[in-house]
Write an enzyme that holds these catalytic residues in place. Structure first.
Site, PDB file in Angstrom:
ATOM      1  N   THR A  84      69.656  53.132  18.119  1.00 38.40           N
ATOM      2  CA  THR A  84      69.638  51.920  17.298  1.00 38.40           C
ATOM      3  C   THR A  84      69.880  52.239  15.830  1.00 38.40           C
ATOM      4  O   THR A  84      70.274  51.369  15.074  1.00 38.40           O
ATOM      5  CB  THR A  84      68.270  51.210  17.433  1.00 38.40           C
ATOM      6  OG1 THR A  84      67.243  52.201  17.290  1.00 38.40           O
ATOM      7  CG2 THR A  84      68.115  50.537  18.773  1.00 38.40           C
ATOM      8  N   ASP A  90      66.538  61.125  12.518  1.00 43.03           N
ATOM      9  CA  ASP A  90      65.945  62.464  12.620  1.00 43.03           C
ATOM     10  C   ASP A  90      65.598  63.032  11.247  1.00 43.03           C
ATOM     11  O   ASP A  90      64.514  63.576  11.035  1.00 43.03           O
ATOM     12  CB  ASP A  90      66.910  63.420  13.337  1.00 43.03           C
ATOM     13  CG  ASP A  90      67.264  62.919  14.733  1.00 43.03           C
ATOM     14  OD1 ASP A  90      66.654  61.930  15.182  1.00 43.03           O
ATOM     15  OD2 ASP A  90      68.158  63.508  15.359  1.00 43.03           O
ATOM     16  N   SER A 110      65.235  67.641  17.367  1.00 46.74           N
ATOM     17  CA  SER A 110      65.866  67.623  16.043  1.00 46.74           C
ATOM     18  C   SER A 110      65.628  68.873  15.231  1.00 46.74           C
ATOM     19  O   SER A 110      65.310  68.810  14.039  1.00 46.74           O
ATOM     20  CB  SER A 110      65.423  66.398  15.246  1.00 46.74           C
ATOM     21  OG  SER A 110      65.903  65.271  15.871  1.00 46.74           O
ATOM     22  N   SER A 111      65.800  70.016  15.879  1.00 45.12           N
ATOM     23  CA  SER A 111      65.701  71.262  15.118  1.00 45.12           C
ATOM     24  C   SER A 111      66.785  71.290  14.039  1.00 45.12           C
ATOM     25  O   SER A 111      66.559  71.781  12.937  1.00 45.12           O
ATOM     26  CB  SER A 111      65.832  72.469  16.047  1.00 45.12           C
ATOM     27  OG  SER A 111      67.023  72.391  16.775  1.00 45.12           O
ATOM     28  N   GLU A 116      75.190  66.977   8.523  1.00 46.02           N
ATOM     29  CA  GLU A 116      75.380  66.993   9.984  1.00 46.02           C
ATOM     30  C   GLU A 116      76.740  66.372  10.345  1.00 46.02           C
ATOM     31  O   GLU A 116      77.453  66.870  11.211  1.00 46.02           O
ATOM     32  CB  GLU A 116      74.232  66.228  10.657  1.00 46.02           C
ATOM     33  CG  GLU A 116      74.351  66.098  12.148  1.00 46.02           C
ATOM     34  CD  GLU A 116      73.383  66.993  12.906  1.00 46.02           C
ATOM     35  OE1 GLU A 116      72.429  67.500  12.295  1.00 46.02           O
ATOM     36  OE2 GLU A 116      73.596  67.166  14.114  1.00 46.02           O
TER      37      GLU A 116
END
Ligand code: GAF
Length: 396
Positions: free
Chosen positions: A45, A180, A134-135, A168
């Site tokens: 979402t 994240d 979520s490393s 990212e």
């Protein structure tokens, strides 16, 4: 931000990290910790301007960092026992993979006009890799904050998360939403974060689970299509919005879209895109109810919504896999499990379960045996606590 953390949640051998840093680079480091995250509900979402309900956890990435005299960036990753060296003026994605989450952040900071110098960085942590905790976001946020502190950049807290997210996108090639990174930076012990991904307004919701705990079951698989499928889902959502917008120009994201609009504008064009968008619209609405249930302490009802989310992610959004479905199906009818679902982007990683504390050991034993028999794979299980967000470590 709880920026000078005297942390009771530090789990990694920070003294060891400090020594290793000094052996490698010859000086003492500044130390930063940034946590992994769970998400109670509200999946896929965030990039549709909806709501999410993540929490930072007591598994984190730890970074040691120091300045250099030159313009070089020297990195060392404990997990991989690898180094990486590059000039600050020549930052580029590396085939090694892991440096990208660090270099991408340095690159974003420079692109925004912040002045960095060369630095040494050592990375360690106990967020399981590829487990959907979520490393990568934790590495990005730890790096952003470590560079902010080292070079006195005074980057606003929200910008740290946004810079990490952009890193990212650009250096790891995943068009992720903000969930994240936001959870890693803004986490608060004993709370989930109700985040509006459009306005970026947020509220901390007390996460009082009473006799229950959060149990993560790690499939130990990460199917290779996960990144490409993630980007594809994002495009499908954007396509759905574009079709709705032709008739309803005021619509900007699936947040603004109703089921009736989807039926009118998307279903006739592409049934698959319709089903994907329908999941997101339903999930945004479901999260609203889930937040009310959590506020009322109605964990039973919240748990049922988590199961609905799983079924939607599996059947409609098609981001689950047989391993995740197996783990949810094994626990969904147990009366000591309130809720269970796959968590995060999908195609592997963990399920999140709300389980009565007294039954956790038994559940792990039974499900592990079944999982091994079905897939020939070892199941890992973690009982997680919530934790505070990105912070400097001054005592441990
Ligand atoms: C991944 C992404 F990084 C998040 O932004 C979010 O979209 C999540 O998948 C799905 O809810 O963790």
């Amino acid at each position: 931000m709880d920026s000078k953390l005297v942390s009771s949640t530090v789990k990694v051998d920070v003294e060891g990290l400090k020594k290793a840093f000094k052996n490698l680079y010859g000086v003492d480091p500044l130390l930063v910790r940034s946590p992994g995250r769970i998400n109670i509900i509200g999946e896929h979402t965030d990039y549709n301007e909806g709501f999410v309900m993540p929490a930072a956890i007591d598994k984190a990435i730890y970074i040691g960092i120091s300045k250099r005299e030159d313009d070089q960036v020297h990195l060392f990753a404990k997990d991989y026992e690898q180094t990486h060296t590059v000039a600050l003026s020549a930052l580029a994605p590396s085939e090694k993979g892991w440096p990208n989450y660090i270099l991408g952040v340095a690159d974003q900071l420079q692109k925004r006009g912040y002045t960095l110098g060369g630095f040494n960085l050592y990375i360690d942590g106990d967020v399981p890799l590829g487990a959907g905790l979520s490393s990568s976001a934790a590495v990005e946020c730890a790096t952003a904050y470590a560079l902010d502190q080292l070079f006195s950049l005074s980057v606003a807290q929200l910008d740290l998360a946004l810079i990490a997210q952009k890193a990212e996108h650009v250096f790891a090639g995943v068009s992720c939403g903000i969930m994240d990174q936001f959870a890693s930076v803004f986490g608060k012990k004993d709370h989930a974060i109700l985040l509006d991904c459009r306005s970026m307004e947020y509220e901390y919701l007390p996460l009082d689970l009473g006799d229950y705990k959060l149990l993560l079951l790690n499939t130990n698989v990460k199917h290779s299509l996960s990144d490409s499928a993630y980007n594809e889902r994002r495009s499908q959502c954007e396509q759905g919005v574009a079709w709705v917008k032709e008739k309803f120009p005021e619509v900007n994201s699936l947040r603004d879209v109703t089921l009736a609009m989807l039926k009118e504008c998307v279903e006739p064009k592409d049934h698959n895109v319709f089903v994907k968008c329908r999941f997101v619209v339903a999930e945004i609405e479901r999260l609203g109810r889930a937040a009310d249930f959590l506020k009322q302490g109605n964990l039973d009802a919240l748990g049922k919504l988590m199961l609905e989310t799983h079924d939607g992610l599996s059947k409609d959004y098609e981001v689950s896999c047989s391993e995740l479905d197996f783990l949810v199906d094994r626990v969904r009818d147990l009366d000591f499990v309130l809720g269970a679902r796959m968590m995060g982007g999908g195609f592997g990683g963990c399920t999140i379960n709300i389980v009565k504390t007294a039954y956790i050991d038994e559940l792990i034993k039974t499900v592990s045996a079944g999982y091994l028999q079905e897939f020939g794979l070892k199941l890992d299980a973690y009982v997680v606590e919530t934790a505070s967000g990105t912070s400097q470590i001054i005592e441990y």
